[in-house]
Scaffold this motif. Structure first.
Motif, PDB file in Angstrom:
ATOM      1  N   GLY A   1       5.706  19.300 -12.479  1.00 60.04           N
ATOM      2  CA  GLY A   1       6.613  18.519 -11.646  1.00 60.04           C
ATOM      3  C   GLY A   1       7.239  19.251 -10.482  1.00 60.04           C
ATOM      4  O   GLY A   1       8.006  18.655  -9.726  1.00 60.04           O
ATOM      5  N   ARG A   2       6.932  20.525 -10.303  1.00 58.82           N
ATOM      6  CA  ARG A   2       7.497  21.266  -9.183  1.00 58.82           C
ATOM      7  C   ARG A   2       6.647  21.081  -7.928  1.00 58.82           C
ATOM      8  O   ARG A   2       5.470  20.702  -8.001  1.00 58.82           O
ATOM      9  N   LEU A   3       7.258  21.343  -6.758  1.00 59.48           N
ATOM     10  CA  LEU A   3       6.533  21.203  -5.512  1.00 59.48           C
ATOM     11  C   LEU A   3       5.402  22.230  -5.452  1.00 59.48           C
ATOM     12  O   LEU A   3       5.630  23.433  -5.615  1.00 59.48           O
ATOM     13  N   ALA A   4       4.208  21.766  -5.214  1.00 59.42           N
ATOM     14  CA  ALA A   4       3.061  22.675  -5.090  1.00 59.42           C
ATOM     15  C   ALA A   4       3.268  23.559  -3.862  1.00 59.42           C
ATOM     16  O   ALA A   4       3.539  23.071  -2.762  1.00 59.42           O
ATOM     17  N   GLY A   5       3.159  24.859  -4.051  1.00 60.70           N
ATOM     18  CA  GLY A   5       3.359  25.790  -2.953  1.00 60.70           C
ATOM     19  C   GLY A   5       4.807  26.021  -2.583  1.00 60.70           C
ATOM     20  O   GLY A   5       5.093  26.729  -1.610  1.00 60.70           O
ATOM     21  N   GLY A   6       5.740  25.396  -3.308  1.00 66.15           N
ATOM     22  CA  GLY A   6       7.153  25.632  -3.060  1.00 66.15           C
ATOM     23  C   GLY A   6       7.773  24.802  -1.963  1.00 66.15           C
ATOM     24  O   GLY A   6       8.974  24.931  -1.684  1.00 66.15           O
ATOM     25  N   SER A   7       7.003  23.946  -1.314  1.00 69.76           N
ATOM     26  CA  SER A   7       7.537  23.061  -0.277  1.00 69.76           C
ATOM     27  C   SER A   7       6.765  21.750  -0.310  1.00 69.76           C
ATOM     28  O   SER A   7       5.728  21.651  -0.973  1.00 69.76           O
ATOM     29  N   CYS A   8       7.280  20.759   0.403  1.00 69.85           N
ATOM     30  CA  CYS A   8       6.644  19.440   0.352  1.00 69.85           C
ATOM     31  C   CYS A   8       5.384  19.402   1.212  1.00 69.85           C
ATOM     32  O   CYS A   8       5.460  19.489   2.441  1.00 69.85           O
ATOM     33  N   ARG A   9       4.248  19.281   0.550  1.00 66.13           N
ATOM     34  CA  ARG A   9       2.977  19.051   1.229  1.00 66.13           C
ATOM     35  C   ARG A   9       2.605  17.593   0.974  1.00 66.13           C
ATOM     36  O   ARG A   9       2.392  17.192  -0.180  1.00 66.13           O
ATOM     37  N   PRO A  10       2.577  16.762   2.017  1.00 67.51           N
ATOM     38  CA  PRO A  10       2.399  15.312   1.834  1.00 67.51           C
ATOM     39  C   PRO A  10       1.146  14.969   1.036  1.00 67.51           C
ATOM     40  O   PRO A  10       0.077  15.570   1.237  1.00 67.51           O
TER      41      PRO A  10
ATOM     42  N   ALA B   1       0.832  -1.202   0.000  1.00 67.13           N
ATOM     43  CA  ALA B   1       0.000   0.000   0.000  1.00 67.13           C
ATOM     44  C   ALA B   1       0.866   1.251   0.000  1.00 67.13           C
ATOM     45  O   ALA B   1       0.593   2.219  -0.720  1.00 67.13           O
ATOM     46  N   ARG B   2       1.930   1.235   0.801  1.00 67.01           N
ATOM     47  CA  ARG B   2       2.811   2.408   0.884  1.00 67.01           C
ATOM     48  C   ARG B   2       3.567   2.625  -0.422  1.00 67.01           C
ATOM     49  O   ARG B   2       3.621   3.746  -0.943  1.00 67.01           O
ATOM     50  N   GLU B   3       4.175   1.565  -0.957  1.00 69.44           N
ATOM     51  CA  GLU B   3       4.991   1.731  -2.164  1.00 69.44           C
ATOM     52  C   GLU B   3       4.130   1.988  -3.395  1.00 69.44           C
ATOM     53  O   GLU B   3       4.584   2.640  -4.338  1.00 69.44           O
ATOM     54  N   LEU B   4       2.906   1.476  -3.406  1.00 69.18           N
ATOM     55  CA  LEU B   4       1.986   1.770  -4.505  1.00 69.18           C
ATOM     56  C   LEU B   4       1.798   3.276  -4.655  1.00 69.18           C
ATOM     57  O   LEU B   4       1.764   3.811  -5.767  1.00 69.18           O
ATOM     58  N   MET B   5       1.720   3.966  -3.524  1.00 69.15           N
ATOM     59  CA  MET B   5       1.548   5.422  -3.579  1.00 69.15           C
ATOM     60  C   MET B   5       2.888   6.145  -3.709  1.00 69.15           C
ATOM     61  O   MET B   5       3.047   7.033  -4.552  1.00 69.15           O
ATOM     62  N   GLN B   6       3.852   5.762  -2.884  1.00 72.64           N
ATOM     63  CA  GLN B   6       5.116   6.502  -2.856  1.00 72.64           C
ATOM     64  C   GLN B   6       5.920   6.358  -4.129  1.00 72.64           C
ATOM     65  O   GLN B   6       6.489   7.346  -4.626  1.00 72.64           O
ATOM     66  N   LEU B   7       5.989   5.145  -4.698  1.00 71.47           N
ATOM     67  CA  LEU B   7       6.891   4.866  -5.814  1.00 71.47           C
ATOM     68  C   LEU B   7       6.200   4.592  -7.130  1.00 71.47           C
ATOM     69  O   LEU B   7       6.787   4.818  -8.182  1.00 71.47           O
ATOM     70  N   PHE B   8       4.991   4.095  -7.118  1.00 69.17           N
ATOM     71  CA  PHE B   8       4.355   3.612  -8.341  1.00 69.17           C
ATOM     72  C   PHE B   8       3.325   4.567  -8.926  1.00 69.17           C
ATOM     73  O   PHE B   8       2.801   4.302 -10.005  1.00 69.17           O
ATOM     74  N   SER B   9       3.014   5.674  -8.232  1.00 66.45           N
ATOM     75  CA  SER B   9       1.921   6.486  -8.762  1.00 66.45           C
ATOM     76  C   SER B   9       2.025   7.981  -8.452  1.00 66.45           C
ATOM     77  O   SER B   9       2.129   8.789  -9.376  1.00 66.45           O
ATOM     78  N   ILE B  10       1.992   8.384  -7.166  1.00 65.55           N
ATOM     79  CA  ILE B  10       1.817   9.810  -6.886  1.00 65.55           C
ATOM     80  C   ILE B  10       2.963  10.435  -6.094  1.00 65.55           C
ATOM     81  O   ILE B  10       3.035  11.660  -5.996  1.00 65.55           O
ATOM     82  N   GLY B  11       3.848   9.654  -5.517  1.00 70.04           N
ATOM     83  CA  GLY B  11       4.968  10.213  -4.785  1.00 70.04           C
ATOM     84  C   GLY B  11       4.580  10.794  -3.433  1.00 70.04           C
ATOM     85  O   GLY B  11       3.412  10.768  -3.026  1.00 70.04           O
ATOM     86  N   LEU B  12       5.568  11.340  -2.750  1.00 70.87           N
ATOM     87  CA  LEU B  12       5.378  11.798  -1.369  1.00 70.87           C
ATOM     88  C   LEU B  12       4.797  13.200  -1.267  1.00 70.87           C
ATOM     89  O   LEU B  12       4.134  13.517  -0.283  1.00 70.87           O
ATOM     90  N   CYS B  13       5.083  14.067  -2.248  1.00 74.94           N
ATOM     91  CA  CYS B  13       4.734  15.491  -2.138  1.00 74.94           C
ATOM     92  C   CYS B  13       3.782  15.915  -3.250  1.00 74.94           C
ATOM     93  O   CYS B  13       3.894  15.432  -4.385  1.00 74.94           O
ATOM     94  N   GLU B  14       2.891  16.824  -2.929  1.00 71.63           N
ATOM     95  CA  GLU B  14       1.990  17.363  -3.943  1.00 71.63           C
ATOM     96  C   GLU B  14       2.797  18.119  -4.997  1.00 71.63           C
ATOM     97  O   GLU B  14       3.692  18.895  -4.674  1.00 71.63           O
ATOM     98  N   LEU B  15       2.455  17.881  -6.265  1.00 70.40           N
ATOM     99  CA  LEU B  15       3.184  18.465  -7.383  1.00 70.40           C
ATOM    100  C   LEU B  15       2.264  19.320  -8.248  1.00 70.40           C
ATOM    101  O   LEU B  15       1.059  19.054  -8.352  1.00 70.40           O
ATOM    102  N   THR B  16       2.845  20.300  -8.902  1.00 69.72           N
ATOM    103  CA  THR B  16       2.147  20.997  -9.976  1.00 69.72           C
ATOM    104  C   THR B  16       2.251  20.126 -11.230  1.00 69.72           C
ATOM    105  O   THR B  16       3.001  19.144 -11.268  1.00 69.72           O
ATOM    106  N   ALA B  17       1.530  20.501 -12.266  1.00 73.96           N
ATOM    107  CA  ALA B  17       1.535  19.701 -13.492  1.00 73.96           C
ATOM    108  C   ALA B  17       2.906  19.646 -14.151  1.00 73.96           C
ATOM    109  O   ALA B  17       3.190  18.734 -14.932  1.00 73.96           O
TER     110      ALA B  17
END
Length: 600
Positions: A263-272, A245-261
């Protein structure tokens, strides 16, 4: 010879110290019997030798020719394109691409029937024996009995087939994309013991390479080898393992931080993108799956849990599935009373619709195929292709279409062009790409052996045997002293750099790799004979090899030094060995240069 050794050492030092944009982190590579550029004497001398025979099973239609009045791609950009979309240019492939154009070549490759890897034996999980290697009595030969673990449990036989396909398979694009997918959706021989299971997983990636990301997520999640590797299989509804469940999200699909379209960090910092509660919720939603029927255990079955068996897809066991309402990634809800299949589909649909998945997966594919540091605009254009399902007139129009994503990556303006001078552009050729490219450049006849246990370990990339689910190297490995990342540099060090030189030396000067003891072994032997007619003129020889292997050309000082080293072998009227030595020297030093080690 002293001059050659000194020059090689200087190139090695340059390579070790260079950063990704201005030079590579590798050493030498091999010589080519493949031929020179698409024009000049090498074209006619090397064309026949360069036409590597296609591996049986892969069928690719001839691409449509350029339209009337359409300009042919430049030679430099065609070489760059084949470096990105295949395992390395050959004279024949270069001519095909220049005669058809990039888009037509992609369309033809995407229409390919594709390669089917051997159906390795499932006997390890169907004999019912506690110790297969010790007790199984129906081996096809004494060799297989003595080498049971290697031939039935390990990835070594599959690695052999991988390198044969990379060397001579006609479906080059599919093979290259599947390698990239296999390093994002990792399954490793370090945990999964069963050659047939590793084969079936890689075959699934090959089959999904031109499909849809949603279908790929489903195939990965229902694959029993993946379920074993990341502990999804046999999860009871009361106490599920959270690993998959963890790796499906972290590595296989959406990653740890919210991104803009882009690929940059949304809001300029990591929002889980999720928290541990969502991990638990997804883990419960994915309970109630066991191995497919067919496996046999010396200890018999364990209630609802089938014995290990990697062929087919996971089997749902509704009685062991948690049916409570669960939260989904991205904020949705899974209503209560669901089946295992409904719950898995709901989880995967939520991830597939998440705004992160397009830039997260798209950027990594760019890194594996084109450049380690794509601009946000490049990532944004690939994300748009993911969303629309079409790019450059390629794709079904459905979200997540892999053909559209690949076309967007390889036909983008940031991938194409005669010259790439930006110091942040390019990627270090990872070992598997380096080895396969070396073999193709040398017009090598190979059984694919030796690149798993020995050379793969020396390079730090024994294919199908990553150290962890995080792959052989991470996508964000930093280059010291810069703001850049250089993923493959994570496994590059003085030892692996010297291994590049040593493999080149072995192929050029020591008759390649000797045949091993397995049935049908032939070893690996290079053929540089097609280049010998060019050896009379050292400068012309270097130019022809350089055109094929180094996009953008060598710096003047390095090129001059290589020409001098080649010319140091004097012309002789009593022996022809000087021609061979000139060709060997030219290839050895060109492939040792940072300009070759870094794919640009």
């Amino acid at each position: 010879m002293d001059r050659i050794i000194r020059l090689g050492g200087a190139l090695l030092l340059t390579t070790l110290l260079a950063a990704c944009g201005g030079g590579g982190g590798g050493g030498s590579s091999g010589g080519s019997g493949a031929g020179g550029s698409s024009g000049g004497a090498a074209s006619s001398a090397g064309a026949a030798a360069a036409s590597s025979s296609s591996k049986p099973g892969a069928s690719v239609p001839a691409p449509a020719p350029l339209a009337a009045g359409e300009a042919a791609p430049s030679e430099a950009d065609a070489v760059r394109f084949l470096t990105q979309a295949s395992f390395g240019p050959t004279v024949r492939d270069l001519a095909v691409v220049r005669g058809s154009g990039f888009r037509n070549w992609l369309v033809a490759q995407m229409m390919a029937a594709g390669d089917n890897y051997s159906a390795y034996s499932t006997a390890v999980h169907t004999t019912g024996l506690k110790d297969f290697c010790a007790e199984y009595g129906a081996f096809p030969s004494e060799y297989y009995r003595k080498n049971c673990w290697q031939e039935y449990y390990s990835a070594e036989p599959l690695s052999r087939e991988f390198y044969v396909s990379a060397l001579s398979g006609a479906d080059q694009l599919r093979q290259r994309v599947a390698l990239a997918l296999g390093q994002i959706f990792v399954v490793s021989n370090s945990e999964v013991s069963g050659t047939y299971g590793l084969r079936d997983y890689h075959q699934m990636l090959l089959d999904q390479s031109f499909g849809n990301v949603r279908e790929l997520l489903g195939a990965v999640s229902r694959n029993p080898a993946m379920a074993d590797y990341l502990n999804l299989v046999n999860n009871e509804k009361a106490a599920p393992n959270e690993n998959f469940a963890r790796e499906l999200m972290q590595l296989f699909s959406i990653g740890l931080c919210e991104l803009t379209a882009d690929g940059r960090l949304a809001g300029g910092s990591c929002r889980p993108t999720y928290d541990n509660n969502i991990v638990r919720e997804v883990a419960f939603a994915l309970t109630g799956w066991t191995y497919p029927a067919g496996g046999v255990s010396a200890w018999g079955s364990s209630g609802w849990k089938n014995p290990t068996y990697y062929r087919g897809q996971l089997l749902a066991v509704p009685a062991q599935h948690d049916t409570a309402e669960r939260s989904l990634p991205g904020g949705g809800k899974l209503g209560g009373g669901h089946t295992p299949a409904q719950a898995m589909d709901a989880v995967l649909n939520a991830l597939f619709q998440h705004p992160n998945i397009a830039p997260f997966i798209g950027k990594q594919l760019i890194q594996h195929l084109v450049t380690s540091n794509p601009s946000p605009a490049y990532v944004g254009r690939v994300s748009q292709a993911f969303a629309s399902g079409t790019a450059f007139g390629i794709g079904s129009g459905q979200r997540g279409d892999m053909k559209a994503i690949i076309a967007a990556i390889l036909l983008d303006s940031e991938a194409r062009g005669d010259s790439k001078s930006a110091t942040d552009y390019g990627r270090l050729r990872e070992p598997a790409q380096f080895i396969a490219g070396l073999l193709r450049a040398m017009n090598t006849s190979s059984d694919g052996a030796g690149f798993y246990y020995w050379w793969g370990e020396e390079f730090g990339q024994a294919i199908f045997n990553a150290n962890s689910v995080f792959n052989f190297y991470p996508p964000d490995f930093p280059l010291a002293g810069t703001s850049l990342v250089g993923p493959a540099f994570a496994i590059e060090n003085p030892n692996s750099t010297l291994a590049r030189y040593n493999l080149s030396n072995r192929m050029l000067y020591w008759n390649g790799l000797a045949a091993g003891g397995f049935p049908g072994a032939s070893g690996s032997t290079a053929d540089i004979s097609s280049w010998l007619p060019l050896a009379d003129n050292a400068s012309s020889l270097v130019s022809e090899i350089e055109r094929l292997l180094v996009t953008g050309g060598l710096p003047a000082d390095i090129r001059s030094g290589i020409v001098d080293a080649v010319a140091a072998w004097p012309v002789s009227s009593t022996s022809s060995s000087w021609r061979t030595e000139r060709v060997r020297t030219a290839f050895y030093l060109i492939l040792a240069s940072p300009e070759y080690q870094v794919q640009r």
